[in-house]
Design an enzyme around this catalytic site. Structure first.
Site, mmCIF file in Angstrom:
data_model
loop_
_atom_site.group_PDB
_atom_site.id
_atom_site.type_symbol
_atom_site.label_atom_id
_atom_site.label_comp_id
_atom_site.label_asym_id
_atom_site.label_seq_id
_atom_site.Cartn_x
_atom_site.Cartn_y
_atom_site.Cartn_z
ATOM 1 N N GLU A 286 1.205 -2.739 -8.179
ATOM 2 C CA GLU A 286 1.536 -3.091 -6.789
ATOM 3 C C GLU A 286 0.407 -3.866 -6.099
ATOM 4 O OE1 GLU A 286 3.432 -0.340 -4.233
ATOM 5 O OE2 GLU A 286 4.928 0.279 -5.703
ATOM 6 N N HIS A 557 -0.931 6.976 -3.957
ATOM 7 C CA HIS A 557 -0.999 7.504 -5.319
ATOM 8 C C HIS A 557 -2.406 8.021 -5.608
ATOM 9 C CE1 HIS A 557 2.817 5.858 -7.255
ATOM 10 N NE2 HIS A 557 2.850 5.365 -6.024
#
Length: 591
Positions: A286, A557
């Protein structure tokens, strides 16, 4: 074939591409900022409540209308740029390769496999570096600032001086972690190993030295004088604490869980507030924003001098059935030269995921040469699978493609004279190993690769931690800093409030399916390895698995790291085995 740095075959096409993007960017930026102004994060809401002036409401009232006017004014120019930009994507190679100038003089030259042994460090992380407006749907903003902070934290960690203190419980009746890893204690020169006597782990007695890393082992015996052994209080930002027992020190079942962990697996693991110093390869997901990727490359390249970024395809390209507005978001940084690389785009994207060119990046790296002038190489693959929870069938199809593409890449790039010493696969798989709703993916053949964190389909090891944070609570005091997040992850009761919970087959939350085991949460970030693709007489083992909290507040995350030990046994033609030291020397690398 040597990799070229430019994604285009000639300077003319590269120039046209830069011009077209220059025409598009102002309009894109105004639109991005206009939407972002309407989507404050929970942290920004809190900060605005604490402001003593009325600038916040003024910005909210007048900012979006002004940006809308600028967007409309620049739209015709952006349309011209888009008509130039889209056709050029058919001729673009699916990544940019950067070969920087490293400040590490030992790169590829002074690293050794002492006694046919060595080790390599890997890290994977999902950073959610989308355009600012889209990142805010994940409760994250200020993409450019975050990208710079993330890269700086990585560099500060991996370049810090390292001091390790090993404490072995006298009551332990098993081989301690420190005695196991002292043979391969990482030195300040990356990729190298220093031999240590197996019964003499390194100790630090000078209290004036800065404590950078503390590694401790709790024996769990009844004769321990300290009931909190393995749970030291340390100065914020200075220590990494490794435990061999269950994370929930406050639970009455922690001792039993620790014993089960030792029976199931002896992988040394830790929850660390900093990145390990011994990282050789960084695999990110990402990193969609081009400017963010450029910033990260500029900061990382002095240490990780070989970088692949802006990975993926755009517009209508090859097997991709839909128009791609974003690249794959994959980003790869290495201390070692990249010999070959390939990217494959998934053809079965659906919904919002179809707007990005998600896929698989396969990389072949050279980590040295042996005394017979044979190249010593390794393979690293990184991917980001389909995201929506209900689309398990799409993810399974993508995993099948991953397996096929890796096999094809290795078959095309392997050379008879090379020695393959590791083969790893990592990334954001977007499914976990505890949700009943992910049962299909958990049984996929991709787990021919070894997962250090799992016992089998649907069953995690007792020490495993979920890697997906709950976005609404990311900025709470308990998880907003690396040290507070580290402490919270070590307590099962607290961890339940901040790690995304498992879900059932119908999408509703559920308890961990196996009764009586520690609560894990969703672990969707994976670091896998395998041995059957390595050269003959090469073996690998896990030296350490790490859950890293240093990016608290910067991503949703939890990064994970793995240190992979490599051993090579060599035999002469007559069958006499000899002890040899393999010197890893950099092969001249030309673009």
């Amino acid at each position: 074939m040597a990799l070229r740095e430019s994604p285009f075959a000639n300077g003319c096409m590269a120039g046209l591409h830069s011009l077209s993007w220059g025409l598009i960017f102002p309009c894109f930026w105004f639109l991005d900022q206009m939407i972002a102004a309407c989507l404050p994060t929970t942290l920004e809401k809190k900060q605005r409540q604490e402001e003593q002036c009325s600038l916040g409401p003024l910005r909210s009232c007048f900012g979006p209308p002004l940006l809308l006017v600028l967007f409309v004014l620049t739209a015709p120019v952006a349309l011209i740029g888009f008509l130039m930009w889209a056709p050029l994507q058919a001729a673009r190679r699916p990544f940019i390769y950067s070969r920087g100038i490293t400040s590490n003089r030992e790169e590829g030259a002074a690293n050794k496999l002492t006694g046919e042994r060595g080790s390599f460090g890997f890290v994977t992380a999902n950073l959610c570096l989308l355009p600012d407006s889209l990142a805010r749907f994940n409760n994250l903003g200020h993409t450019q600032t975050r990208s710079k902070q993330i890269a700086q934290r990585v560099i500060q960690s991996v370049n810090r001086s390292q001091i390790e203190i090993y404490v072995d419980s006298p009551s332990s009746d098993t081989d301690s972690y420190c005695s196991r890893t002292s043979l391969l204690s990482p030195s300040r020169s990356y990729g190298s190993t220093d031999s240590q006597p197996p019964n003499r782990p390194p100790l630090v007695s000078d209290s004036s030295l800065p404590l950078e890393e503390v590694v401790c082992e709790s024996g769990g015996g009844e004769g321990d004088s300290n009931p909190n052994a393995g749970e030291w209080d340390v100065a914020p930002g200075t220590a990494e604490v490794t435990k061999g027992a269950h994370l929930n020190q406050n639970s009455h079942s922690s001792k039993k869980a620790g014993q089960e962990s030792q029976e199931l697996d002896n992988v040394p693991w830790e929850v660390s507030s900093v990145f390990p110093t011994s990282v050789d390869f960084v695999c990110l997901q990402e990193v969609f924003d081009k400017r963010a990727a450029q910033k990260m490359k500029d900061i990382l390249s002095p240490t990780f001098s070989h970088v692949l970024y802006d990975v993926g395809v755009y517009a209508f390209h090859g097997c991709c059935s839909s128009f791609k507005f974003f690249n794959s978001g994959l980003f790869f940084a290495s201390r070692y030269p990249v010999l070959d690389a390939a990217f494959h785009c998934y053809p079965n994207g659906k919904g919002e995921d179809a707007l990005a060119a998600k896929g698989l990046l396969c990389v072949k790296v050279q980590v040295g040469r042996n005394h017979q002038a044979k190249n010593i190489v390794g393979y690293v693959s990184c991917t980001h699978l389909h995201a929506p929870e209900a689309d398990g069938g799409i993810r399974c199809a993508q995993l099948t493609l991953v397996s096929e593409w890796i096999s094809e890449f290795q078959a095309l790039t392997k050379r008879a004279h090379e020695i393959v010493v590791f083969d790893t696969l990592c990334g954001d798989f977007n499914f976990d190993n505890c949700c009943p709703g992910d049962a299909q993916e958990q049984k996929h053949k991709i787990f021919e690769y070894r997962d250090p964190c799992r016992v089998g389909p649907g069953q995690e090891k007792p020490w495993v931690i979920g890697t997906l944070l709950q976005q609404p609570t990311m900025y709470d005091e308990e998880v907003s800093t690396p040290q507070s997040l580290q402490r919270s992850l070590q307590n099962e009761d607290v961890r339940r409030s901040y790690i995304a919970p498992p879900f059932g087959s119908g999408g509703s939350p559920c308890d961990y399916p196996e009764p009586g085991v520690p609560w894990v949460g969703r672990r969707i970030d994976y670091m896998l390895y395998r041995e059957d693709s390595l050269s003959q007489n090469c073996k690998t083992e896990i030296e350490k698995f790490t859950f890293i909290t240093q990016l608290a507040g910067l991503t949703d995350h939890i990064p994970v790291g793995m240190r992979l030990g490599v051993s090579m046994n060599t035999e002469d033609p007559g069958g006499q085995q000899e002890n040899r030291t393999h010197s890893l020397q950099q092969n001249p690398f030309s673009t």
